[in-house]
Design an enzyme around this catalytic site. Structure first.
Site, short mmCIF file in Angstrom:
data_model
loop_
_atom_site.label_atom_id
_atom_site.label_comp_id
_atom_site.label_asym_id
_atom_site.label_seq_id
_atom_site.Cartn_x
_atom_site.Cartn_y
_atom_site.Cartn_z
N CYS A 1 28.74 62.32 42.46
CA CYS A 1 28.31 60.94 42.72
C CYS A 1 27.56 60.40 41.51
O CYS A 1 27.86 59.34 41.00
CB CYS A 1 27.44 60.88 43.97
SG CYS A 1 28.31 61.32 45.49
N ASN B 1 17.90 61.10 43.35
CA ASN B 1 18.53 60.99 42.04
C ASN B 1 17.59 60.39 41.01
O ASN B 1 17.53 60.86 39.86
CB ASN B 1 19.81 60.16 42.13
CG ASN B 1 20.78 60.66 43.18
OD1 ASN B 1 21.34 59.87 43.95
ND2 ASN B 1 20.98 61.97 43.26
N ALA C 1 25.72 61.32 55.74
CA ALA C 1 27.15 61.11 56.01
C ALA C 1 27.95 62.12 55.22
O ALA C 1 27.91 62.14 53.99
CB ALA C 1 27.55 59.69 55.64
#
Length: 273
Positions: free
Chosen positions: A156, A187, A272
């Site tokens: 990602c 992050n 998710a």
């Protein structure tokens, strides 16, 4: 509608982007079937000399942030080491043996070449900072197209670039897919810490951390949590105390301390998968 922003002298670019997504984002489907509200192409910036950007409008699990980065720097792709240190953030994607395939750490430390060799991108990035700090090619990528299908989850946060000016090191991260509520605070903190490590090893001061997001989304089942978070006033960012390790790969939990971190309580939400 999202709660109105409360006046504050503390910069809140992350929270401002959450608010923008709630107010102007587009409803979209997604791979997980959860549904999102999304905006494309956004950027937020933090002056790392002014404090460490550990989000204060909710509590961030610091040990997981630190442990995941140390795990990346080990070049590891098995969750065993994380689990041994009480970190479970990658469990959902691991196979029965704990393997994730050639994910972040493998690409950072051991990018395979056609002739059977491997490239240590982290060591190379540090060497470039030390020998050619003005280089515009100081980039580390985890997006290895030939190995994406073998990864449990394609990266990602997939690429970062290092930049030196006036003796200060800045880092820009590109994140193709940004889970704004659960993922992005991790992050931001992780790459800010990495920037401090690079700067320390290269004898530089820290400059900015710049986060650039592609698909910046809030999952439908995170909306109420985001609204709660936005109802809270930001508190001062903590300071980082970083003991200098022998090299980029020798940092340990005991070398990293955040002082003055006083966040609001944790807000739970489902990831998710």
């Amino acid at each position: 509608m999202a709660p109105q922003q409360q006046p504050s002298s503390i910069p809140t670019p992350y929270e401002d982007l959450l608010r923008e997504i709630l107010e102007t984002g587009t409803p979209k489907g997604d791979r997980t079937g959860t549904g999102t509200t999304s905006l494309f192409g956004r950027q937020i910036r933090y002056d790392l000399s002014a404090g460490f950007p550990l989000i204060t409008t909710k509590s961030v699990h610091v040990k997981s942030v630190v442990g995941e980065l140390l795990w990346f720097l080990r070049g590891d792709s098995n969750v065993r080491w994380l689990q041994e240190n009480g970190i479970r953030i990658w469990n959902e994607w691991a196979d029965e043996n704990g393997d994730l395939g050639p994910v972040y750490g493998v690409q950072w430390r051991s990018w395979p070449t056609p002739n059977g060799q491997h490239i240590d991108q982290i060591a190379g990035a540090l060497e470039t900072l030390q020998t050619n700090p003005d280089s515009r090619r100081n980039i580390v990528s985890a997006w290895n197209v030939s190995e994406l299908d073998n990864m449990a989850l394609p990266p990602c946060h997939l690429l970062f670039q290092l930049y030196v000016a006036n003796g200060k090191l800045s880092c820009q991260l590109y994140q193709r897919s940004a889970d704004m509520f659960l993922g992005v605070p991790f992050n931001i903190a992780s790459y800010s810490l990495l920037t401090h490590m690079f700067a320390q090893q290269a004898g530089l001061e820290v400059g900015e951390f710049i986060w650039t997001g592609g698909d910046c989304h809030i999952y439908d089942n995170h909306v109420e949590q985001v609204k709660l978070q936005l109802s809270r006033d930001a508190r001062p960012y903590p300071q980082l105390k970083l003991n200098k390790a022998a090299d980029m790969f020798s940092y340990d939990f005991s070398d990293i301390e955040f002082t003055g971190y006083d966040p609001h309580p944790v807000i739970k939400a489902k990831v998710a998968v």
